[in-house]
Design an enzyme around this catalytic site. Structure first.
Site, short mmCIF file in Angstrom:
data_model
loop_
_atom_site.label_atom_id
_atom_site.label_comp_id
_atom_site.label_asym_id
_atom_site.label_seq_id
_atom_site.Cartn_x
_atom_site.Cartn_y
_atom_site.Cartn_z
N ASN A 191 0.84 -1.21 0.00
CA ASN A 191 0.00 0.00 0.00
C ASN A 191 0.87 1.26 0.00
OD1 ASN A 191 -3.03 -0.38 0.07
ND2 ASN A 191 -2.34 -1.97 1.50
N GLU B 245 -7.39 -2.17 -2.67
CA GLU B 245 -6.71 -1.31 -1.68
C GLU B 245 -5.79 -0.33 -2.40
OE1 GLU B 245 -5.03 -3.08 1.89
OE2 GLU B 245 -6.04 -4.96 1.44
N THR C 64 -9.73 6.42 14.90
CA THR C 64 -10.17 6.82 16.24
C THR C 64 -9.53 5.84 17.22
OG1 THR C 64 -12.10 5.38 16.16
CG2 THR C 64 -12.40 7.65 15.39
N HIS D 15 -7.92 -0.76 5.86
CA HIS D 15 -8.17 -2.07 6.46
C HIS D 15 -8.85 -2.95 5.41
CE1 HIS D 15 -8.80 -5.05 9.56
NE2 HIS D 15 -10.04 -5.16 9.14
N LEU E 42 -2.41 1.76 18.47
CA LEU E 42 -1.93 3.07 18.94
C LEU E 42 -2.73 3.52 20.16
CD1 LEU E 42 -1.59 4.54 15.37
CD2 LEU E 42 0.31 4.10 16.95
C1 GAR Z 1 -3.01 -4.63 3.91
O1 GAR Z 1 -3.93 -5.56 3.43
C2 GAR Z 1 -3.68 -3.65 4.86
O2 GAR Z 1 -4.97 -3.33 4.49
C3 GAR Z 1 -3.66 -4.43 6.14
O3 GAR Z 1 -2.39 -5.04 6.17
C4 GAR Z 1 -1.98 -5.29 4.83
C5 GAR Z 1 -0.61 -4.69 4.66
O4 GAR Z 1 -0.10 -4.98 3.39
N1 GAR Z 1 -3.89 -3.60 7.28
C6 GAR Z 1 -4.57 -4.00 8.35
O5 GAR Z 1 -5.00 -5.13 8.48
C7 GAR Z 1 -4.79 -2.93 9.40
N2 GAR Z 1 -5.70 -3.37 10.39
P1 GAR Z 1 0.99 -4.04 2.75
O6 GAR Z 1 2.11 -3.94 3.80
O7 GAR Z 1 1.42 -4.77 1.51
O8 GAR Z 1 0.36 -2.71 2.48
#
Ligand code: GAR
Length: 212
Positions: free
Chosen positions: A14, A170, A137, A105, A89
């Site tokens: 991401n 995403e 939040t 997410h 956090l």
């Molecule tokens: C992604 O799918 C993101 O949405 C998720 O972790 C992954 C990270 O992938 N985040 C969460 O679950 C937050 N609660 P990336 O490091 O390749 O972006």
């Protein structure tokens, strides 16, 4: 001058989508809670400044969050984007950056917050799954929603195939949300986010599809 801090803990796809999106941002800094995060290499290859705040070297959440905030504040960012940042956090950290802390997410929040959202989606038998960008939040994976994308859950899906389908989306919605923020197009209204002049998608998504 727009500036963005991206917080990562792992792979960094991401983060990479944000870096690739040619956003109207002059200054980008990547901070990782994990010294071995794959995303650090990606950022370095792109000559983006990186910092490590290793959570394992702090005795508790409060001291880690204080160290993280100290690094962030050096750059006075307009926005802090959590991109696979897998630390919970503290309230004081979240309050300090209220309205300029975003998260992505991989579920259609408020469904399936927390860990293993794809596994939960498959277990619950939902037909439609997706991803959400929201302001943070103090409640984990909760807060005013900026944008969501939905994907079908296919009969032969595994966690991996479903995660890959969601991840593609995403990478589309996070750059969009950050662009809107930087363009000043996001406004809070009664704890909801209004986007000025968005493209409205009026398509209805069925999964499975309808038959005559
Ligand atoms: C992604 O799918 C993101 O949405 C998720 O972790 C992954 C990270 O992938 N985040 C969460 O679950 C937050 N609660 P990336 O490091 O390749 O972006």
């Amino acid at each position: 001058m727009n500036s963005l801090v991206i917080l990562i803990s792992g792979r960094g796809s991401n983060m990479e989508a944000l870096l690739e999106a040619a956003l109207p941002i002059e200054n980008i800094i990547v901070i990782s809670s994990n010294p071995n995060a794959g995303g650090l290499e990606i950022a370095k290859t792109r000559r983006i400044k990186t910092l490590i705040v290793d959570h394992r070297t702090y005795p508790d959440r409060a001291s880690f969050d204080a160290a993280l905030a100290e690094r962030i504040d050096r750059y006075q960012p307009d926005l802090i984007a959590l991109a696979g940042f897998m630390r919970v956090l503290s309230d004081s950290f979240v309050n300090r950056y209220q309205g300029r802390l975003m998260n992505i997410h991989p579920s259609l929040l408020p469904a399936f917050p927390g860990l293993n959202p794809h596994k939960s989606a498959l277990q619950e038998g939902v037909r439609i799954h997706g991803c959400t960008v929201h302001f943070v939040t103090s409640q984990v994976d909760h807060g005013p929603i900026v944008i969501q994308a939905a994907v079908p859950v296919l009969p032969d899906d595994t966690e991996e195939t479903l995660a890959a389908r969601v991840l593609q989306q995403e990478h589309r919605i996070y750059p969009q949300a950050v662009r809107w923020f930087m363009e000043g197009r996001l406004k809070f209204s009664f704890n909801r986010v209004e986007v000025s002049k968005p493209t409205i998608c009026k398509t209805i998504l069925f999964s499975p599809g309808l038959q005559k």
